[in-house]
Each structure stands twice: as structure tokens, then as C-alpha cells.
Design an enzyme around this catalytic site. Structure first.
Site, mmCIF file in Angstrom:
data_model
loop_
_atom_site.group_PDB
_atom_site.id
_atom_site.type_symbol
_atom_site.label_atom_id
_atom_site.label_comp_id
_atom_site.label_asym_id
_atom_site.label_seq_id
_atom_site.Cartn_x
_atom_site.Cartn_y
_atom_site.Cartn_z
ATOM 1 N N TYR A 1 -32.550 -1.719 -83.136
ATOM 2 C CA TYR A 1 -32.101 -2.333 -81.901
ATOM 3 C C TYR A 1 -32.741 -3.723 -81.788
ATOM 4 C CZ TYR A 1 -30.001 2.054 -80.431
ATOM 5 O OH TYR A 1 -29.212 3.157 -80.358
ATOM 6 N N HIS A 2 -32.373 -4.457 -80.749
ATOM 7 C CA HIS A 2 -32.849 -5.835 -80.611
ATOM 8 C C HIS A 2 -34.369 -5.900 -80.440
ATOM 9 C CE1 HIS A 2 -32.101 -4.372 -76.545
ATOM 10 N NE2 HIS A 2 -33.061 -5.180 -76.165
ATOM 11 N N GLY A 3 -34.927 -7.007 -80.902
ATOM 12 C CA GLY A 3 -36.339 -7.264 -80.720
ATOM 13 C C GLY A 3 -37.273 -6.509 -81.650
ATOM 14 N N ALA B 1 -35.517 -0.579 -79.348
ATOM 15 C CA ALA B 1 -35.640 -1.971 -78.914
ATOM 16 C C ALA B 1 -37.095 -2.367 -78.716
ATOM 17 C CB ALA B 1 -34.868 -2.175 -77.614
ATOM 18 N N GLY B 2 -37.451 -3.517 -79.263
ATOM 19 C CA GLY B 2 -38.774 -4.077 -79.062
ATOM 20 C C GLY B 2 -39.883 -3.442 -79.868
#
Length: 197
Positions: A114-116, A141-142
Site C-alpha cells: 500500500y502507499h507509503g 500503508a505506511g
């Protein structure tokens, strides 16, 4: 040595395989054409494959071209994948912005980020300093996976987790620093770790 037509056919087959994987993993996708034209995660991996081939040649001009190509992709997609990273088939980055994959990272088949997400290094030495991610892993994410750790096949890394130790096959790691739980987070539902904060 493969003929040029064989290379083109292989590239088309790879793009189709990536599109099918993206459609399976992204409930917001509407059709292949839209994904082909608008998915920064797909664009980043396609450019990475070309940059990785240049990098593998090993000579200075090819490696310089590979880095320039990778940085061009980063400026357009927001995804930074070093051309030295090894990435398997059907890799998918959902949303993409802020993803960083370091030079010695190794990513298996059917992995989703996922993003990050950062697959980062912990050493300034010219050694294996980035993570190895097994087939079918999902990284929320992250999340930050730092150093030459192993994330096992089918493992799940929760959103914003900081992983600095190995995660076994099929386990879930959450928190800062990440703690490992055996088995899927919610086996009855097979929920993605991206729901965790």
C-alpha cells in the site's frame, strides 16, 4: 538469445498478468484500459523492469541510464524503486505515492504494497542491506521494513508498523516496533493489515 519479437510478446504477457493481478486486488478498478492508463503503481513497476534490465548489464553507462530512468518514474508516479531491486511477478502497489524500495531489496511473486511503504536499508556498507519479502506478502500503508530482514511468504505487515526483525511465513506483524502474531489477523475474514493503525 531471445528474438526481439519474443521480447515484445513476453512484455505484453507480463503487462496483461500485472493488469489481471491489479484488477483482483483493487476493488475500485473499473477496467483494464483505465488501470493501464492511470495506475501509478503499475507504471512504476513497468519502468522498474526496464531499468532493472539496464542495471543488470553492470557497466557504468547502463547503470547511469537505469538510475535516470528510475528517477524519472519517481517524479511522475511518486514511487521510488531502485533499479537494483529484484521484484517478482504480479507485484502490485495500491495508490503508490511515497513507496520506496531500496537497491538490495528482493520481493517475491504476488506481493502487494500500500502507499507509503518503505523497504529500507540499515547500513552504509555495500552489502545486502534491504528486506527480502516472500511470495504473497501484504504490506500495509505506511509500514517501514528496515534492514536485511525476511518477511515470510503470506505474511501480513500492519499499517504504520516498523519491522526490524524477521516475520515468519503466514504471520502478522503490527506496531512500533512490530510484534509478530502467528497466523492471519482475522483468519475467518482474511482482512488486509492495512486496517490496523
Amino acid at each position: 538469445m531471445p528474438r526481439p519479437l519474443d521480447r515484445v510478446l513476453d512484455a505484453v504477457a507480463s503487462v496483461r498478468e500485472d493488469l489481471a493481478a491489479a484488477r483482483r486486488r483493487d476493488p475500485a478498478s473499473t477496467d483494464d484500459l483505465t488501470m493501464l492508463l492511470s495506475s501509478p503503481g503499475l507504471h512504476a513497476i513497468w519502468v522498474h523492469r526496464a531499468a532493472h534490465r539496464l542495471w543488470a548489464r553492470g557497466d557504468r553507462p547502463s547503470r547511469t541510464a537505469a538510475v535516470v530512468l528510475a528517477q524519472g518514474a519517481r517524479s511522475i508516479t511518486g514511487v521510488e524503486i531502485h533499479p537494483g531491486a529484484t521484484i517478482g511477478r504480479r507485484f502490485f502497489i495500491d495508490h503508490g505515492m511515497g513507496v520506496v524500495v531500496g537497491e538490495t531489496a528482493e520481493v517475491g511473486d504476488d506481493v502487494m504494497l500500500y502507499h507509503g511503504v518503505t523497504l529500507g536499508g540499515r547500513s552504509m556498507q555495500r552489502v545486502k542491506r534491504h528486506p527480502t519479502v516472500g511470495d504473497g506478502a501484504v504490506i500495509g500503508a505506511g509500514a517501514r521494513i528496515i534492514g536485511p530482514v525476511l518477511v515470510g511468504a503470506g505474511a501480513q505487515i500492519g499499517a504504520n508498523a516498523v519491522v526490524v526483525k524477521d516475520v515468519p511465513d503466514g504471520a502478522t506483524a503490527v506496531g512500533v516496533p512490530a510484534t509478530v502474531r502467528r497466523g492471519a489477523a482475522h483468519p475467518e475474514e482474511q482482512m488486509d493489515p492495512a486496517i490496523y493503525i
